[in-house]
Design a protein around this motif. Structure first.
Motif, short mmCIF file in Angstrom:
data_model
loop_
_atom_site.label_atom_id
_atom_site.label_comp_id
_atom_site.label_asym_id
_atom_site.label_seq_id
_atom_site.Cartn_x
_atom_site.Cartn_y
_atom_site.Cartn_z
N CYS A 252 36.60 -56.96 19.02
CA CYS A 252 37.34 -56.04 19.84
C CYS A 252 37.27 -54.45 19.46
CB CYS A 252 38.86 -56.38 20.20
SG CYS A 252 38.76 -57.94 21.31
N LEU A 253 37.46 -54.67 17.96
CA LEU A 253 37.35 -53.37 17.39
C LEU A 253 36.18 -52.52 17.47
CD1 LEU A 253 38.68 -51.11 15.42
CD2 LEU A 253 38.24 -52.60 13.42
N LEU A 254 35.00 -53.34 17.25
CA LEU A 254 33.70 -52.83 17.34
C LEU A 254 32.91 -52.93 18.58
CD1 LEU A 254 32.45 -54.55 13.90
CD2 LEU A 254 33.59 -52.38 14.32
N HIS A 255 33.28 -53.47 19.52
CA HIS A 255 32.74 -53.62 20.66
C HIS A 255 31.67 -52.39 21.40
CE1 HIS A 255 35.96 -52.23 22.78
NE2 HIS A 255 35.27 -52.33 24.08
N ASP A 256 32.55 -51.31 21.28
CA ASP A 256 32.12 -49.98 21.90
C ASP A 256 31.46 -49.05 21.17
OD1 ASP A 256 32.17 -50.38 24.73
OD2 ASP A 256 34.24 -49.62 25.09
N LEU A 257 31.03 -49.40 19.96
CA LEU A 257 30.67 -48.27 18.97
C LEU A 257 29.37 -47.53 19.34
CD1 LEU A 257 30.70 -50.12 15.36
CD2 LEU A 257 32.49 -48.52 16.62
N GLY A 258 28.52 -48.07 20.31
CA GLY A 258 27.59 -47.31 20.89
C GLY A 258 27.74 -46.00 21.66
N ARG A 287 28.79 -53.23 5.56
CA ARG A 287 29.72 -52.58 4.65
C ARG A 287 30.91 -53.20 4.18
NH1 ARG A 287 31.48 -48.07 8.06
NH2 ARG A 287 29.22 -47.78 8.01
N PHE A 288 31.54 -53.91 4.89
CA PHE A 288 32.79 -54.70 4.70
C PHE A 288 32.38 -56.15 4.21
CE2 PHE A 288 34.23 -50.96 7.17
CZ PHE A 288 35.11 -50.48 5.87
N LYS A 289 31.25 -56.69 4.21
CA LYS A 289 30.85 -57.86 3.93
C LYS A 289 31.75 -58.91 4.68
CE LYS A 289 28.91 -56.90 -0.71
NZ LYS A 289 28.77 -57.28 -2.06
N ALA A 290 32.14 -58.83 6.11
CA ALA A 290 32.70 -59.61 6.98
C ALA A 290 32.25 -60.95 6.88
CB ALA A 290 32.70 -59.02 8.45
N PRO A 291 33.11 -61.86 7.27
CA PRO A 291 32.37 -63.29 7.05
C PRO A 291 31.60 -63.48 8.46
CG PRO A 291 34.97 -63.38 7.04
CD PRO A 291 34.47 -61.89 7.20
N LYS A 292 30.74 -64.64 8.21
CA LYS A 292 29.50 -64.80 8.97
C LYS A 292 30.14 -64.71 10.49
CE LYS A 292 25.49 -67.35 9.73
NZ LYS A 292 24.49 -68.47 9.34
N ASP A 293 31.12 -65.61 10.99
CA ASP A 293 31.46 -65.90 12.27
C ASP A 293 31.80 -64.42 12.74
OD1 ASP A 293 33.82 -65.85 10.38
OD2 ASP A 293 34.65 -67.35 11.54
N CYS A 294 32.64 -63.77 11.84
CA CYS A 294 33.20 -62.34 12.42
C CYS A 294 31.95 -61.40 12.70
CB CYS A 294 33.93 -61.76 11.51
SG CYS A 294 35.52 -62.30 11.30
N GLN A 295 30.78 -61.53 12.02
CA GLN A 295 29.62 -60.69 12.14
C GLN A 295 28.94 -61.14 13.32
OE1 GLN A 295 26.92 -59.54 8.90
NE2 GLN A 295 28.64 -59.92 7.45
N GLU A 296 28.53 -62.53 13.41
CA GLU A 296 28.02 -62.91 14.69
C GLU A 296 28.69 -62.54 16.09
OE1 GLU A 296 25.73 -66.70 12.49
OE2 GLU A 296 27.43 -66.95 14.00
N LEU A 297 29.74 -62.76 16.05
CA LEU A 297 30.82 -62.51 17.15
C LEU A 297 30.56 -60.93 17.65
CD1 LEU A 297 32.06 -64.25 19.73
CD2 LEU A 297 34.21 -63.47 18.48
N ALA A 298 30.99 -60.18 16.71
CA ALA A 298 30.92 -58.60 16.95
C ALA A 298 29.51 -58.36 17.43
CB ALA A 298 31.36 -57.79 15.56
N LEU A 299 28.48 -58.94 16.81
CA LEU A 299 27.17 -58.34 17.39
C LEU A 299 26.88 -58.98 18.88
CD1 LEU A 299 25.03 -59.00 14.34
CD2 LEU A 299 25.40 -56.74 15.60
N LEU A 300 27.26 -60.08 19.20
CA LEU A 300 27.12 -60.61 20.42
C LEU A 300 27.82 -60.22 21.56
CD1 LEU A 300 26.93 -64.55 19.27
CD2 LEU A 300 25.16 -63.28 20.49
N VAL A 301 29.38 -59.76 21.09
CA VAL A 301 30.16 -59.32 22.22
C VAL A 301 29.60 -57.68 22.36
CG1 VAL A 301 32.69 -58.13 22.35
CG2 VAL A 301 32.11 -60.47 21.54
N GLY A 302 29.17 -57.12 21.21
CA GLY A 302 28.73 -55.77 21.62
C GLY A 302 27.55 -55.64 22.59
#
Length: 409
Positions: A252-258, A287-302
Protein backbone atom coordinates in the motif's frame (compact mmCIF):
# COMPACT_ATOMS: atom_id res chain seq x y z
CA UNK A 1 23.23 -3.85 43.85
CA UNK A 2 19.86 -2.30 42.92
CA UNK A 3 17.56 -3.52 40.19
CA UNK A 4 15.08 -1.28 38.36
CA UNK A 5 12.42 -1.82 35.72
CA UNK A 6 12.99 0.79 33.00
CA UNK A 7 11.77 2.12 29.68
CA UNK A 8 8.70 0.87 27.88
CA UNK A 9 7.42 -1.31 30.72
CA UNK A 10 7.19 1.72 33.02
CA UNK A 11 5.76 3.95 30.28
CA UNK A 12 3.03 1.53 29.27
CA UNK A 13 2.02 0.75 32.85
CA UNK A 14 1.53 4.46 33.49
CA UNK A 15 -0.49 4.72 30.27
CA UNK A 16 -2.65 1.78 31.31
CA UNK A 17 -1.49 -0.26 28.34
CA UNK A 18 -0.50 -3.94 28.38
CA UNK A 19 3.16 -4.48 29.31
CA UNK A 20 4.85 -7.01 27.04
CA UNK A 21 8.63 -6.61 27.06
CA UNK A 22 10.36 -5.71 30.32
CA UNK A 23 13.83 -4.15 30.47
CA UNK A 24 15.85 -4.23 33.67
CA UNK A 25 18.82 -2.11 34.73
CA UNK A 26 21.21 -3.13 37.48
CA UNK A 27 22.96 -0.32 39.37
CA UNK A 28 26.03 -0.81 41.54
CA UNK A 29 27.08 -4.25 40.26
CA UNK A 30 30.06 -5.69 38.39
CA UNK A 31 30.14 -8.33 35.70
CA UNK A 32 31.73 -10.72 38.18
CA UNK A 33 28.91 -10.22 40.69
CA UNK A 34 26.31 -10.90 37.99
CA UNK A 35 28.05 -14.11 36.93
CA UNK A 36 28.39 -15.22 40.55
CA UNK A 37 24.59 -14.97 40.93
CA UNK A 38 24.00 -17.21 37.93
CA UNK A 39 23.27 -14.57 35.27
CA UNK A 40 24.40 -15.59 31.78
CA UNK A 41 26.24 -13.01 29.62
CA UNK A 42 24.84 -11.99 26.20
CA UNK A 43 26.81 -10.28 23.45
CA UNK A 44 30.14 -8.52 23.56
CA UNK A 45 29.20 -4.87 22.97
CA UNK A 46 28.04 -4.06 26.49
CA UNK A 47 27.23 -5.99 29.68
CA UNK A 48 23.81 -7.58 29.26
CA UNK A 49 22.84 -10.75 31.10
CA UNK A 50 20.00 -13.26 31.08
CA UNK A 51 18.26 -13.95 34.37
CA UNK A 52 19.01 -17.53 35.53
CA UNK A 53 15.29 -18.36 35.89
CA UNK A 54 13.12 -15.96 33.86
CA UNK A 55 15.55 -15.53 30.94
CA UNK A 56 14.78 -11.78 30.86
CA UNK A 57 17.56 -9.35 29.98
CA UNK A 58 19.31 -7.39 32.73
CA UNK A 59 21.79 -4.67 31.70
CA UNK A 60 24.40 -3.03 33.89
CA UNK A 61 23.87 0.73 34.16
CA UNK A 62 26.05 2.39 31.54
CA UNK A 63 26.95 5.63 29.86
CA UNK A 64 27.69 6.04 26.17
CA UNK A 65 29.74 8.38 24.01
CA UNK A 66 29.56 9.08 20.29
CA UNK A 67 32.61 7.63 18.53
CA UNK A 68 31.61 7.30 14.87
CA UNK A 69 28.82 7.57 12.33
CA UNK A 70 25.47 5.83 12.43
CA UNK A 71 23.60 3.72 14.92
CA UNK A 72 26.63 1.64 15.92
CA UNK A 73 29.06 4.54 16.39
CA UNK A 74 29.13 4.53 20.19
CA UNK A 75 31.44 3.42 22.97
CA UNK A 76 29.89 2.26 26.24
CA UNK A 77 31.11 2.45 29.79
CA UNK A 78 29.59 0.28 32.51
CA UNK A 79 30.75 0.27 36.11
CA UNK A 80 29.25 0.14 39.63
CA UNK A 81 29.77 3.93 39.82
CA UNK A 82 27.29 4.68 36.99
CA UNK A 83 24.09 6.04 38.54
CA UNK A 84 20.54 5.31 37.49
CA UNK A 85 20.13 8.95 36.35
CA UNK A 86 23.26 8.65 34.16
CA UNK A 87 21.87 5.50 32.58
CA UNK A 88 18.46 7.08 31.94
CA UNK A 89 19.83 10.25 30.35
CA UNK A 90 21.27 8.30 27.41
CA UNK A 91 17.75 7.18 26.38
CA UNK A 92 15.80 8.73 23.52
CA UNK A 93 12.56 10.17 24.93
CA UNK A 94 11.59 11.37 28.38
CA UNK A 95 8.66 8.93 28.43
CA UNK A 96 11.22 6.12 27.99
CA UNK A 97 13.60 7.48 30.63
CA UNK A 98 11.71 6.48 33.77
CA UNK A 99 12.46 3.66 36.19
CA UNK A 100 10.72 1.97 39.08
CA UNK A 101 11.82 -0.38 41.83
CA UNK A 102 10.04 -3.53 42.98
CA UNK A 103 7.63 -1.37 45.04
CA UNK A 104 6.72 0.68 41.94
CA UNK A 105 8.44 3.76 43.34
CA UNK A 106 9.07 5.97 40.33
CA UNK A 107 12.42 7.54 39.43
CA UNK A 108 11.70 10.26 36.87
CA UNK A 109 14.61 12.73 36.65
CA UNK A 110 13.66 14.03 33.18
CA UNK A 111 9.91 14.57 33.69
CA UNK A 112 8.68 11.69 31.58
CA UNK A 113 5.48 11.34 33.60
CA UNK A 114 4.62 14.99 32.93
CA UNK A 115 5.18 14.47 29.19
CA UNK A 116 3.00 11.36 29.31
CA UNK A 117 0.20 13.41 30.81
CA UNK A 118 0.71 16.22 28.29
CA UNK A 119 0.97 13.73 25.39
CA UNK A 120 4.39 14.94 24.24
CA UNK A 121 7.22 12.99 22.64
CA UNK A 122 10.29 14.93 23.83
CA UNK A 123 14.00 14.07 23.68
CA UNK A 124 15.84 13.59 26.97
CA UNK A 125 19.06 15.44 26.15
CA UNK A 126 20.99 16.98 23.23
CA UNK A 127 22.74 13.60 22.89
CA UNK A 128 19.52 12.51 21.10
CA UNK A 129 21.04 13.97 17.92
CA UNK A 130 23.97 11.57 18.09
CA UNK A 131 21.89 8.55 17.06
CA UNK A 132 20.18 8.74 13.63
CA UNK A 133 18.04 5.68 14.36
CA UNK A 134 16.11 7.81 16.84
CA UNK A 135 14.50 9.72 13.98
CA UNK A 136 12.73 6.51 12.95
CA UNK A 137 12.01 5.52 16.54
CA UNK A 138 10.29 8.80 17.38
CA UNK A 139 8.23 8.58 14.18
CA UNK A 140 7.27 5.03 15.18
CA UNK A 141 6.18 6.17 18.63
CA UNK A 142 4.13 8.91 16.97
CA UNK A 143 2.34 6.18 15.00
CA UNK A 144 1.86 4.01 18.08
CA UNK A 145 0.43 6.74 20.30
CA UNK A 146 -1.41 8.82 17.69
CA UNK A 147 -4.68 7.43 19.03
CA UNK A 148 -3.83 9.07 22.37
CA UNK A 149 -3.08 12.34 20.56
CA UNK A 150 0.67 12.35 21.26
CA UNK A 151 2.66 14.98 19.35
CA UNK A 152 6.38 15.40 18.75
CA UNK A 153 7.76 18.36 20.70
CA UNK A 154 8.84 21.19 18.34
CA UNK A 155 12.38 21.19 19.71
CA UNK A 156 12.63 17.42 19.19
CA UNK A 157 11.32 17.74 15.63
CA UNK A 158 14.01 20.36 15.02
CA UNK A 159 16.72 17.96 16.21
CA UNK A 160 15.26 15.29 13.93
CA UNK A 161 15.40 17.80 11.07
CA UNK A 162 19.06 18.53 11.81
CA UNK A 163 19.81 14.81 11.83
CA UNK A 164 18.00 14.38 8.52
CA UNK A 165 20.13 17.11 6.95
CA UNK A 166 23.41 15.91 8.45
CA UNK A 167 23.90 12.82 6.28
CA UNK A 168 23.77 10.57 9.35
CA UNK A 169 20.62 8.77 8.14
CA UNK A 170 22.58 7.36 5.22
CA UNK A 171 24.84 5.57 7.73
CA UNK A 172 21.95 3.43 9.01
CA UNK A 173 22.09 -0.20 7.95
CA UNK A 174 19.24 -1.63 5.89
CA UNK A 175 18.54 -4.16 8.64
CA UNK A 176 18.14 -1.56 11.40
CA UNK A 177 16.04 0.71 9.20
CA UNK A 178 13.77 -2.14 8.12
CA UNK A 179 13.26 -3.24 11.72
CA UNK A 180 11.92 0.21 12.62
CA UNK A 181 9.93 0.62 9.38
CA UNK A 182 8.26 -2.78 9.62
CA UNK A 183 7.35 -2.24 13.29
CA UNK A 184 5.98 1.21 12.50
CA UNK A 185 3.87 -0.08 9.61
CA UNK A 186 2.23 -2.56 11.99
CA UNK A 187 1.15 0.16 14.42
CA UNK A 188 -2.50 1.29 14.56
CA UNK A 189 -1.79 4.51 12.65
CA UNK A 190 1.21 3.82 10.38
CA UNK A 191 0.41 6.86 8.24
CA UNK A 192 1.64 9.02 11.15
CA UNK A 193 5.07 7.38 10.86
CA UNK A 194 5.35 8.56 7.26
CA UNK A 195 3.91 11.98 8.10
CA UNK A 196 6.41 12.61 10.92
CA UNK A 197 9.32 11.47 8.73
CA UNK A 198 8.12 13.96 6.13
CA UNK A 199 7.70 16.72 8.72
CA UNK A 200 11.36 16.47 9.74
CA UNK A 201 12.78 15.98 6.23
CA UNK A 202 13.73 12.35 6.79
CA UNK A 203 11.31 10.94 4.22
CA UNK A 204 13.07 12.61 1.28
CA UNK A 205 16.34 11.07 2.52
CA UNK A 206 15.08 7.56 3.32
CA UNK A 207 12.29 7.20 0.74
CA UNK A 208 12.54 10.03 -1.81
CA UNK A 209 10.21 8.02 -4.07
CA UNK A 210 7.40 8.31 -1.50
CA UNK A 211 8.21 11.91 -0.64
CA UNK A 212 7.94 12.83 -4.34
CA UNK A 213 4.23 11.92 -4.34
CA UNK A 214 3.28 14.89 -2.15
CA UNK A 215 2.05 17.80 -4.21
CA UNK A 216 1.37 15.64 -7.25
CA UNK A 217 -2.34 15.93 -8.23
CA UNK A 218 -4.64 13.16 -9.45
CA UNK A 219 -7.99 13.46 -11.29
CA UNK A 220 -10.51 14.75 -8.76
CA UNK A 221 -13.28 12.56 -10.21
CA UNK A 222 -11.46 9.42 -9.05
CA UNK A 223 -9.49 10.96 -6.19
CA UNK A 224 -11.40 13.64 -4.25
CA UNK A 225 -8.33 14.06 -2.02
CA UNK A 226 -6.37 15.02 -5.21
CA UNK A 227 -2.84 14.86 -3.72
CA UNK A 228 -1.03 11.56 -4.44
CA UNK A 229 0.90 11.70 -1.17
CA UNK A 230 -2.24 12.29 0.89
CA UNK A 231 -3.85 9.38 -0.95
CA UNK A 232 -0.92 7.10 -0.05
CA UNK A 233 -1.27 8.03 3.63
CA UNK A 234 -5.01 7.30 3.46
CA UNK A 235 -4.44 3.90 1.84
CA UNK A 236 -1.93 3.06 4.57
CA UNK A 237 -4.45 4.19 7.19
CA UNK A 238 -7.11 1.92 5.68
CA UNK A 239 -4.71 -1.03 5.69
CA UNK A 240 -4.30 -0.61 9.45
CA UNK A 241 -8.02 -0.11 10.09
CA UNK A 242 -8.64 -3.40 8.27
CA UNK A 243 -5.84 -5.20 10.17
CA UNK A 244 -3.87 -6.10 7.06
CA UNK A 245 -0.54 -7.97 7.35
CA UNK A 246 2.84 -6.33 6.78
CA UNK A 247 3.03 -7.50 3.17
CA UNK A 248 -0.18 -5.63 2.29
CA UNK A 249 0.81 -2.50 4.23
CA UNK A 250 4.19 -2.35 2.48
CA UNK A 251 2.50 -2.75 -0.91
CA UNK A 252 0.00 0.00 0.00
CA UNK A 253 2.85 2.38 0.80
CA UNK A 254 4.60 1.79 -2.53
CA UNK A 255 1.76 1.09 -4.96
CA UNK A 256 1.62 4.53 -6.63
CA UNK A 257 5.30 5.47 -6.81
CA UNK A 258 5.10 5.82 -10.59
CA UNK A 259 2.93 8.92 -10.20
CA UNK A 260 5.96 10.76 -8.86
CA UNK A 261 7.59 10.40 -12.28
CA UNK A 262 4.73 11.94 -14.29
CA UNK A 263 5.82 15.20 -16.02
CA UNK A 264 3.93 18.23 -14.72
CA UNK A 265 2.50 18.97 -18.14
CA UNK A 266 0.64 15.64 -18.01
CA UNK A 267 -0.92 16.25 -14.58
CA UNK A 268 -3.39 15.22 -13.21
CA UNK A 269 -3.35 12.12 -15.48
CA UNK A 270 -0.75 9.43 -14.84
CA UNK A 271 -0.55 7.29 -17.95
CA UNK A 272 1.25 3.95 -17.42
CA UNK A 273 2.24 4.91 -13.86
CA UNK A 274 1.93 1.24 -12.91
CA UNK A 275 4.78 0.20 -15.22
CA UNK A 276 6.88 3.31 -14.57
CA UNK A 277 6.72 2.73 -10.84
CA UNK A 278 8.22 -0.76 -10.91
CA UNK A 279 11.84 0.40 -10.99
CA UNK A 280 11.15 2.69 -8.03
CA UNK A 281 9.44 -0.06 -6.03
CA UNK A 282 12.37 -2.34 -6.76
CA UNK A 283 14.82 0.33 -5.59
CA UNK A 284 13.00 0.85 -2.27
CA UNK A 285 12.71 -2.92 -1.77
CA UNK A 286 16.44 -3.35 -2.24
CA UNK A 287 17.42 -0.29 -0.19
CA UNK A 288 15.81 -1.71 2.93
CA UNK A 289 16.32 -5.38 2.09
CA UNK A 290 12.61 -6.01 2.62
CA UNK A 291 11.62 -9.67 3.06
CA UNK A 292 10.98 -11.52 -0.18
CA UNK A 293 7.20 -11.79 0.31
CA UNK A 294 6.97 -8.02 0.89
CA UNK A 295 9.09 -7.32 -2.18
CA UNK A 296 7.08 -9.60 -4.45
CA UNK A 297 3.68 -8.34 -3.39
CA UNK A 298 4.72 -4.68 -3.65
CA UNK A 299 5.87 -5.20 -7.25
CA UNK A 300 2.75 -7.14 -8.22
CA UNK A 301 0.40 -4.62 -6.61
CA UNK A 302 2.29 -1.77 -8.25
CA UNK A 303 1.94 -3.38 -11.66
CA UNK A 304 -1.61 -4.72 -11.46
CA UNK A 305 -3.65 -2.64 -8.96
CA UNK A 306 -5.57 -0.88 -11.74
CA UNK A 307 -6.40 -4.32 -13.16
CA UNK A 308 -7.93 -5.06 -9.77
CA UNK A 309 -10.08 -1.94 -9.91
CA UNK A 310 -11.21 -2.74 -13.48
CA UNK A 311 -11.71 -6.45 -12.76
CA UNK A 312 -15.37 -6.54 -13.84
CA UNK A 313 -14.45 -5.03 -17.22
CA UNK A 314 -11.49 -7.28 -18.00
CA UNK A 315 -11.66 -9.77 -20.85
CA UNK A 316 -11.42 -13.41 -19.85
CA UNK A 317 -7.98 -13.61 -21.47
CA UNK A 318 -6.73 -10.63 -19.43
CA UNK A 319 -8.18 -12.15 -16.27
CA UNK A 320 -6.32 -15.35 -17.02
CA UNK A 321 -3.04 -13.46 -17.51
CA UNK A 322 -3.59 -11.73 -14.19
CA UNK A 323 -4.18 -15.03 -12.39
CA UNK A 324 -1.15 -16.59 -14.06
CA UNK A 325 1.03 -13.64 -12.97
CA UNK A 326 0.14 -14.36 -9.35
CA UNK A 327 0.50 -18.15 -9.68
CA UNK A 328 -2.88 -18.51 -7.98
CA UNK A 329 -2.78 -22.28 -8.38
CA UNK A 330 0.19 -22.71 -6.05
CA UNK A 331 0.12 -19.42 -4.12
CA UNK A 332 -3.52 -18.50 -3.49
CA UNK A 333 -2.68 -16.41 -0.42
CA UNK A 334 -0.59 -13.96 -2.43
CA UNK A 335 -3.55 -13.25 -4.71
CA UNK A 336 -5.76 -12.75 -1.66
CA UNK A 337 -3.29 -10.16 -0.36
CA UNK A 338 -3.31 -8.46 -3.76
CA UNK A 339 -7.11 -8.19 -3.58
CA UNK A 340 -6.81 -6.73 -0.07
CA UNK A 341 -4.29 -4.11 -1.24
CA UNK A 342 -6.56 -3.13 -4.14
CA UNK A 343 -9.48 -2.72 -1.77
CA UNK A 344 -7.40 -0.55 0.58
CA UNK A 345 -6.39 1.56 -2.43
CA UNK A 346 -10.04 2.02 -3.39
CA UNK A 347 -11.02 2.92 0.18
CA UNK A 348 -8.10 5.32 0.63
CA UNK A 349 -9.98 8.14 -1.08
CA UNK A 350 -11.64 11.05 0.64
CA UNK A 351 -15.32 10.35 1.28
CA UNK A 352 -15.15 6.86 -0.29
CA UNK A 353 -13.80 4.93 2.69
CA UNK A 354 -17.04 2.99 3.17
CA UNK A 355 -17.84 2.33 -0.49
CA UNK A 356 -18.27 -1.35 -1.35
CA UNK A 357 -15.65 -3.09 -3.47
CA UNK A 358 -17.42 -5.80 -5.51
CA UNK A 359 -14.21 -6.44 -7.43
CA UNK A 360 -12.91 -8.41 -4.44
CA UNK A 361 -15.53 -11.16 -4.60
CA UNK A 362 -15.42 -11.14 -8.39
CA UNK A 363 -11.66 -11.77 -8.42
CA UNK A 364 -11.98 -14.49 -5.79
CA UNK A 365 -14.63 -16.17 -7.91
CA UNK A 366 -12.45 -15.96 -11.02
CA UNK A 367 -9.52 -17.53 -9.18
CA UNK A 368 -11.78 -20.31 -7.92
CA UNK A 369 -13.12 -21.01 -11.43
CA UNK A 370 -9.61 -21.25 -12.86
CA UNK A 371 -8.33 -23.44 -10.03
CA UNK A 372 -11.20 -25.88 -10.40
CA UNK A 373 -10.14 -26.88 -13.93
CA UNK A 374 -8.99 -30.48 -13.54
CA UNK A 375 -5.71 -31.70 -15.01
CA UNK A 376 -6.55 -35.40 -14.99
CA UNK A 377 -8.97 -35.41 -17.97
CA UNK A 378 -6.31 -33.68 -20.07
CA UNK A 379 -3.73 -36.28 -19.07
CA UNK A 380 -6.18 -39.01 -20.05
CA UNK A 381 -6.52 -37.37 -23.47
CA UNK A 382 -2.77 -37.79 -23.95
CA UNK A 383 -1.60 -34.23 -23.35
CA UNK A 384 1.85 -33.89 -21.82
CA UNK A 385 4.72 -31.41 -21.56
CA UNK A 386 4.19 -27.99 -23.18
CA UNK A 387 1.05 -29.26 -24.92
CA UNK A 388 -0.50 -30.04 -21.53
CA UNK A 389 0.23 -26.50 -20.40
CA UNK A 390 -1.46 -25.03 -23.46
CA UNK A 391 -4.47 -27.32 -23.11
CA UNK A 392 -4.80 -26.40 -19.45
CA UNK A 393 -4.64 -22.72 -20.36
CA UNK A 394 -7.42 -23.16 -22.96
CA UNK A 395 -9.66 -24.93 -20.44
CA UNK A 396 -9.06 -22.25 -17.82
CA UNK A 397 -9.91 -19.58 -20.37
CA UNK A 398 -13.19 -21.38 -21.14
CA UNK A 399 -13.93 -21.59 -17.40
CA UNK A 400 -13.35 -17.84 -17.02
CA UNK A 401 -15.55 -17.05 -20.03
CA UNK A 402 -18.33 -19.13 -18.48
CA UNK A 403 -17.76 -17.39 -15.15
CA UNK A 404 -17.98 -13.95 -16.73
CA UNK A 405 -21.20 -14.84 -18.53
CA UNK A 406 -22.73 -16.18 -15.33
CA UNK A 407 -21.82 -13.00 -13.45
CA UNK A 408 -23.24 -10.80 -16.21
CA UNK A 409 -26.59 -12.59 -16.37
Amino acid sequence: MQIFKVGGAVRDRLLGKPVTDIDWVVVGATTEEMLAQGYRPVGADFPVFLHPKSGEEYALARTERKSGRGYGGFTFHASPEVTLEEDLIRRDLTINAMAEDDQQNLTDPYHGQRDLEERILRHVSPAFAEDPLRVLRVARFAARYAELDFKVAPETLELMRQLSESGELEALTAERSWKEISRALMEDQPQMFIQVLRDCGALKVLMPEVDALFGVPQPEAHHPEIDSGIHTLSVLEQSALHKQPLTVRWACLLHDLGKGLTPEEEWPRHIAHEHKGLKLIKAVNERFKAPKDCQELALLVGQYHTHGHRALELKASTLLELLQSFDVYRRPQRFEEFIAACEMDARGRKGLEQRSYPQAEYLRGAAKAAREVAVQPLLEQGFKGPELGEALKRERLKALETYKEACAS
